[in-house]
Design an enzyme around this catalytic site. Structure first.
Site, PDB file in Angstrom:
ATOM      1  N   SER A  35       5.507   8.602   9.750  1.00 42.13           N
ATOM      2  CA  SER A  35       6.028   7.302   9.274  1.00 42.13           C
ATOM      3  C   SER A  35       6.930   6.751  10.367  1.00 42.13           C
ATOM      4  CB  SER A  35       6.855   7.528   8.003  1.00 42.13           C
ATOM      5  OG  SER A  35       7.600   6.370   7.664  1.00 42.13           O
ATOM      6  N   TYR A  71      13.224  12.077   2.969  1.00 44.59           N
ATOM      7  CA  TYR A  71      11.963  11.539   3.493  1.00 44.59           C
ATOM      8  C   TYR A  71      12.044  11.399   5.009  1.00 44.59           C
ATOM      9  CZ  TYR A  71       7.828   8.504   3.822  1.00 44.59           C
ATOM     10  OH  TYR A  71       6.606   7.958   4.153  1.00 44.59           O
TER      11      TYR A  71
HETATM   12  N1  LIG Z   1       3.074   3.435   1.906  1.00 42.85           N
HETATM   13  C1  LIG Z   1       3.863   3.390   2.962  1.00 42.85           C
HETATM   14  O1  LIG Z   1       4.585   2.424   3.180  1.00 42.85           O
HETATM   15  C2  LIG Z   1       3.875   4.525   3.948  1.00 42.85           C
HETATM   16  C3  LIG Z   1       4.488   4.315   5.177  1.00 42.85           C
HETATM   17  C4  LIG Z   1       4.537   5.349   6.097  1.00 42.85           C
HETATM   18  C5  LIG Z   1       3.964   6.566   5.774  1.00 42.85           C
HETATM   19  N2  LIG Z   1       3.375   6.742   4.566  1.00 42.85           N
HETATM   20  C6  LIG Z   1       2.794   8.052   4.266  1.00 42.85           C
HETATM   21  O2  LIG Z   1       1.435   7.895   3.991  1.00 42.85           O
HETATM   22  C7  LIG Z   1       0.990   8.977   3.175  1.00 42.85           C
HETATM   23  C8  LIG Z   1       0.199   8.409   2.013  1.00 42.85           C
HETATM   24  O3  LIG Z   1       1.080   7.623   1.218  1.00 42.85           O
HETATM   25  P1  LIG Z   1       0.599   6.400   0.317  1.00 42.85           P
HETATM   26  O4  LIG Z   1       1.372   5.237   0.719  1.00 42.85           O
HETATM   27  O5  LIG Z   1      -0.873   6.328   0.288  1.00 42.85           O
HETATM   28  O6  LIG Z   1       1.211   6.891  -1.086  1.00 42.85           O
HETATM   29  P2  LIG Z   1       0.563   7.202  -2.487  1.00 42.85           P
HETATM   30  O7  LIG Z   1       1.653   7.655  -3.344  1.00 42.85           O
HETATM   31  O8  LIG Z   1      -0.279   6.051  -2.925  1.00 42.85           O
HETATM   32  O9  LIG Z   1      -0.440   8.407  -2.167  1.00 42.85           O
HETATM   33  C9  LIG Z   1       0.032   9.700  -1.895  1.00 42.85           C
HETATM   34  C10 LIG Z   1      -0.921  10.695  -2.540  1.00 42.85           C
HETATM   35  O10 LIG Z   1      -0.449  12.015  -2.241  1.00 42.85           O
HETATM   36  C11 LIG Z   1      -0.629  12.801  -3.410  1.00 42.85           C
HETATM   37  N3  LIG Z   1       0.252  13.951  -3.432  1.00 42.85           N
HETATM   38  C12 LIG Z   1       1.596  13.965  -3.598  1.00 42.85           C
HETATM   39  N4  LIG Z   1       2.047  15.218  -3.655  1.00 42.85           N
HETATM   40  C13 LIG Z   1       0.970  16.033  -3.505  1.00 42.85           C
HETATM   41  C14 LIG Z   1       0.797  17.438  -3.490  1.00 42.85           C
HETATM   42  N5  LIG Z   1       1.839  18.280  -3.662  1.00 42.85           N
HETATM   43  N6  LIG Z   1      -0.452  17.935  -3.332  1.00 42.85           N
HETATM   44  C15 LIG Z   1      -1.504  17.102  -3.194  1.00 42.85           C
HETATM   45  N7  LIG Z   1      -1.407  15.747  -3.214  1.00 42.85           N
HETATM   46  C16 LIG Z   1      -0.179  15.231  -3.363  1.00 42.85           C
HETATM   47  C17 LIG Z   1      -0.309  11.835  -4.541  1.00 42.85           C
HETATM   48  O11 LIG Z   1      -0.795  12.304  -5.781  1.00 42.85           O
HETATM   49  C18 LIG Z   1      -0.962  10.555  -4.071  1.00 42.85           C
HETATM   50  O12 LIG Z   1      -2.297  10.423  -4.510  1.00 42.85           O
HETATM   51  C19 LIG Z   1       2.254   9.746   2.772  1.00 42.85           C
HETATM   52  O13 LIG Z   1       2.400  10.886   3.595  1.00 42.85           O
HETATM   53  C20 LIG Z   1       3.356   8.743   3.053  1.00 42.85           C
HETATM   54  O14 LIG Z   1       4.587   9.375   3.284  1.00 42.85           O
HETATM   55  C21 LIG Z   1       3.298   5.752   3.657  1.00 42.85           C
END
Ligand SMILES: NC(=O)c1ccc[n+]([C@@H]2O[C@H](COP(=O)([O-])OP(=O)(O)OC[C@H]3O[C@@H](n4cnc5c(N)ncnc54)[C@H](O)[C@@H]3O)[C@@H](O)[C@H]2O)c1
Length: 257
Positions: free
Chosen positions: A143, A156
């Protein structure tokens, strides 16, 4: 011909958001995808979406914090599709929003368990399988919070800095096996996670948080999951064969400041 014909790609956090988009895109480009997420409807929905588009997908319910379950999804890739070529180590949680002085130890540890231990375990178990195919790629989802301070989400931010650090170490350790390891560092992306963070920062007016955050991004908008997935695909492709150990912002210029 797709870029990932005859390739097998495991994607964690595939029930929603960036992981779901990755599942659809890698499958559309020819990969058989092994999709991992916690129990719930989302994982089956993603599998159905991939199959409806003509792709090959296997859903594996699993918790990335549990070593036996991480081993199981790698084994499922080998058993069902004959091996593993790439891992998109993407599952993550945002944790609680609030001052670091008010964060409970359990809440801190919960974020590190998923975002740090889960990413390490993915690399630990995927690397031997990828090496057995003669090499491949791992993409860890970090991130912009892994590249600088992010007030209000200390766990985080710590976890995503750790993902960047683990990516560099893994890139060096796994290079002899021809496994490239890179991290993507997205700015805010339009998924459930940002809706939760916006509500945590200002429960009365989350849309105001959205507008403020978008204004910090030179290109003037949040990322879309497809922006991030385009970079993930590039990093797993032959075009990136000399690229490893990098933590690449995909952020509309946010970290150019
Ligand atoms: N959305 C943003 O703004 C953003 C920005 C930077 C980084 N990210 C990163 O991108 C990645 C995806 O995030 P997203 O935005 O799609 O969020 P999201 O919450 O839509 O998806 C995350 C998924 O991870 C799954 N998950 C959580 N804990 C888990 C576990 N213990 N075992 C298996 N699955 C698990 C959740 O059930 C969910 O389906 C994450 O690592 C997040 O930190 C997101």
């Amino acid at each position: 011909m797709g870029r990932f014909d005859d390739r097998v790609v495991a994607i964690t956090g595939a029930a929603a958001g960036i992981g779901r988009e990755a599942a659809l895109r890698f499958a559309a480009e020819g990969a058989a995808v092994v999709l991992v997420d916690l129990p719930g409807d989302g994982l089956g929905e993603t599998v159905a979406m991939v199959e409806a588009a003509g792709g090959r997908a296997l859903g594996v319910t699993g918790d990335v914090t549990r070593e036996d379950q991480v081993h199981a999804y790698v084994q499922a890739a080998v058993d069902t599709f004959g091996g593993l070529d790439a891992l998109i180590n993407n599952a993550g949680i945002e944790g609680r929003v609030g001052p670091l002085t008010e964060l409970a130890v359990d809440a801190f540890d919960a974020v590190l368990a998923v975002n740090v231990r889960g990413v390490w375990l993915g690399m630990k178990h995927a690397a031997p399988a990828i090496a057995a195919r003669g090499g491949g790629a791992i993409v860890n989802t970090a991130s912009v919070a892994g590249l600088g301070g992010t007030p209000g989400i200390i766990a985080y931010g710590a976890s995503k800095h750790a993902v960047v650090g683990m990516t560099k170490t893994a890139a060096m350790e796994l290079a002899p096996m021809r496994i490239r390891v890179n991290a993507v560092c997205p700015s805010p992306v339009e998924t459930r996670m940002m809706r939760a963070l916006e509500a945590g920062m200002n429960p009365d007016d989350p849309e105001a948080v959205h507008a403020l955050m978008a204004a910090t991004i030179p290109l003037g908008r949040y990322g879309e999951s497809s922006d991030v997935v385009a970079l993930m695909c590039f990093l797993c492709s032959a075009e990136a064969e000399f690229l490893t150990g990098a933590a690449i912002p995909i952020d509309g210029g946010m970290r150019a400041r």
